[in-house]
Design an enzyme around this catalytic site. Sequence first.
Site, PDB file in Angstrom:
ATOM      1  N   TYR A  94      -9.838 -45.744  38.987  1.00 59.16           N
ATOM      2  CA  TYR A  94      -9.157 -45.045  37.651  1.00 59.16           C
ATOM      3  C   TYR A  94      -9.354 -46.020  36.254  1.00 59.16           C
ATOM      4  O   TYR A  94      -9.176 -45.438  35.300  1.00 59.16           O
ATOM      5  CB  TYR A  94      -7.706 -45.038  37.752  1.00 59.16           C
ATOM      6  CG  TYR A  94      -6.980 -44.075  39.034  1.00 59.16           C
ATOM      7  CD1 TYR A  94      -8.014 -43.142  39.231  1.00 59.16           C
ATOM      8  CD2 TYR A  94      -5.980 -44.102  39.070  1.00 59.16           C
ATOM      9  CE1 TYR A  94      -7.618 -42.382  40.595  1.00 59.16           C
ATOM     10  CE2 TYR A  94      -5.321 -43.137  40.212  1.00 59.16           C
ATOM     11  CZ  TYR A  94      -6.263 -42.364  40.754  1.00 59.16           C
ATOM     12  OH  TYR A  94      -5.889 -41.261  41.767  1.00 59.16           O
ATOM     13  N   LYS A 125     -11.593 -47.929  52.973  1.00 61.36           N
ATOM     14  CA  LYS A 125     -12.563 -46.948  53.633  1.00 61.36           C
ATOM     15  C   LYS A 125     -13.808 -47.855  53.931  1.00 61.36           C
ATOM     16  O   LYS A 125     -14.972 -47.419  53.271  1.00 61.36           O
ATOM     17  CB  LYS A 125     -13.193 -45.743  52.541  1.00 61.36           C
ATOM     18  CG  LYS A 125     -13.846 -44.518  53.159  1.00 61.36           C
ATOM     19  CD  LYS A 125     -13.390 -43.835  54.165  1.00 61.36           C
ATOM     20  CE  LYS A 125     -14.189 -42.827  54.865  1.00 61.36           C
ATOM     21  NZ  LYS A 125     -13.576 -42.056  55.834  1.00 61.36           N
ATOM     22  N   ASP A 149      -8.575 -41.844  55.455  1.00 57.17           N
ATOM     23  CA  ASP A 149      -8.566 -40.763  56.174  1.00 57.17           C
ATOM     24  C   ASP A 149      -7.466 -40.526  57.424  1.00 57.17           C
ATOM     25  O   ASP A 149      -6.468 -39.738  57.599  1.00 57.17           O
ATOM     26  CB  ASP A 149      -9.941 -39.751  56.634  1.00 57.17           C
ATOM     27  CG  ASP A 149     -10.782 -41.202  57.386  1.00 57.17           C
ATOM     28  OD1 ASP A 149     -10.264 -42.264  57.341  1.00 57.17           O
ATOM     29  OD2 ASP A 149     -11.761 -40.539  57.745  1.00 57.17           O
ATOM     30  N   ASP A 153      -2.025 -43.824  45.610  1.00 60.20           N
ATOM     31  CA  ASP A 153      -1.848 -42.757  44.492  1.00 60.20           C
ATOM     32  C   ASP A 153      -1.473 -41.772  45.451  1.00 60.20           C
ATOM     33  O   ASP A 153      -0.629 -40.937  45.473  1.00 60.20           O
ATOM     34  CB  ASP A 153      -2.961 -42.242  43.635  1.00 60.20           C
ATOM     35  CG  ASP A 153      -2.260 -41.229  42.419  1.00 60.20           C
ATOM     36  OD1 ASP A 153      -1.111 -40.799  42.401  1.00 60.20           O
ATOM     37  OD2 ASP A 153      -3.291 -40.885  41.698  1.00 60.20           O
ATOM     38  N   ASP A 212       2.378 -40.337  47.750  1.00 59.12           N
ATOM     39  CA  ASP A 212       2.917 -39.111  47.489  1.00 59.12           C
ATOM     40  C   ASP A 212       3.167 -38.578  48.830  1.00 59.12           C
ATOM     41  O   ASP A 212       4.254 -37.837  49.149  1.00 59.12           O
ATOM     42  CB  ASP A 212       1.830 -38.171  46.727  1.00 59.12           C
ATOM     43  CG  ASP A 212       2.359 -38.106  45.111  1.00 59.12           C
ATOM     44  OD1 ASP A 212       2.976 -38.927  44.736  1.00 59.12           O
ATOM     45  OD2 ASP A 212       1.863 -37.078  44.403  1.00 59.12           O
TER      46      ASP A 212
END
Length: 352
Positions: free
Chosen positions: A142, A187, A219, A243, A247
Amino acid sequence: MTYNIAVIGGDGIGPEITAGATAVLNKVAQKFGHGFAYTYVDAGGVAIDKYGEPLPKQSLDQCMASDSVLLGAVGGPKWDTLPSHLRPEQALLGLRKALGLYANLRPATLYPQLAEASPLKERVIAGGADIMVVRELTGGIYFGERGDEQDSAYDTERYSVFEVERIARRAFDIAVLRSKRVVSVDKANILRSSQLWRRVVEDVAKDYPDITLSHMYVDNAAMQLALRPSQFDVIVTSNMFGDILSDLASAITGSIGMLPSASVGDTARGMYEPIHGSAPDIAGQDKANPLATILSAAMMLRMAFGLQAEADAIEKAVDTVLGEGFRTADIAGAGDKVVGCAQMAALVAQAV
Ligand code: NAD
């Protein structure tokens, strides 16, 4: 002792829910003999309307001069068409940057009283869910180099040892006070930045021999959160993965109006806010659930001011009020006693 709290009501339901939280804080002050002094700060859409910018200098100065910041929510359709650098969300980015808030802590707790609200099957949530997602907040993709070329566009994920080390330490410090398990999500099978992430997290773990560290690919972590949330305690991860996963973790609890968050850095001054937005659809109708903001205030007492018993008292009061069957409309089921935002806050204050 008096604590100075900068209160950013913001937009939509923001002012209603922060009013609920200060009502509860006032009760805590009375019961425990503290003083909470509030400075009401304009930021977000309301500041755009008044001053033409989402985070005017005087607002930032007021936050910098406070002991901590309590935020409702910013944004709404009225400001959606503005260019991105002038939008209400810029106030959040500006505050995070100025206050050095590099760690975002999002507890996702499943309240047994609200188990029906969870989208997961009863047998999946039978083991409960009490997860703390520790998300790196000021680095990664980001904030990396980005650009557009003729027929392509790119963003860059880059992490330094320093950035990973400090967020990992934060996660381990939190895990020491919880069930002493950390899952680091990355990852590393593909991304170089994740390989560095994993190396640094393992190095930091050497300073915390009592903590059990495991690693999970992002994942798989997403899948495991939906399959067996009870296996997680503290999750530490990068900005983008955090992020998304935070959620998902919140969704498991089924009640967006219930979940608090803290953004913290190296000083005691942090920013405490509900995870939900400004809910323009119910703004000004006394329908909002103030519990996420009230629980954010509890996090502030514990983390910014070291007021453990006071924070516990708020959390216990929320539990009591839910146990008595009181609900705002968003979490109400058949047979519940539906109350408005102000009354819910008053009930929690009374239970404190
Ligand atoms: P939202 O969280 O505001 O609302 C999503 C849904 O959840 C709505 O139906 C809303 O009524 C409901 N809801 C949210 N909080 C509630 C509460 N406390 N009590 C009862 N119901 C509640 O998300 P959105 O609609 O995507 O965004 C609305 C605005 O909020 C947008 O402008 C967005 O940019 C902004 N936003 C701000 C923040 C923040 O300030 N940190 C975070 C997310 C979204």
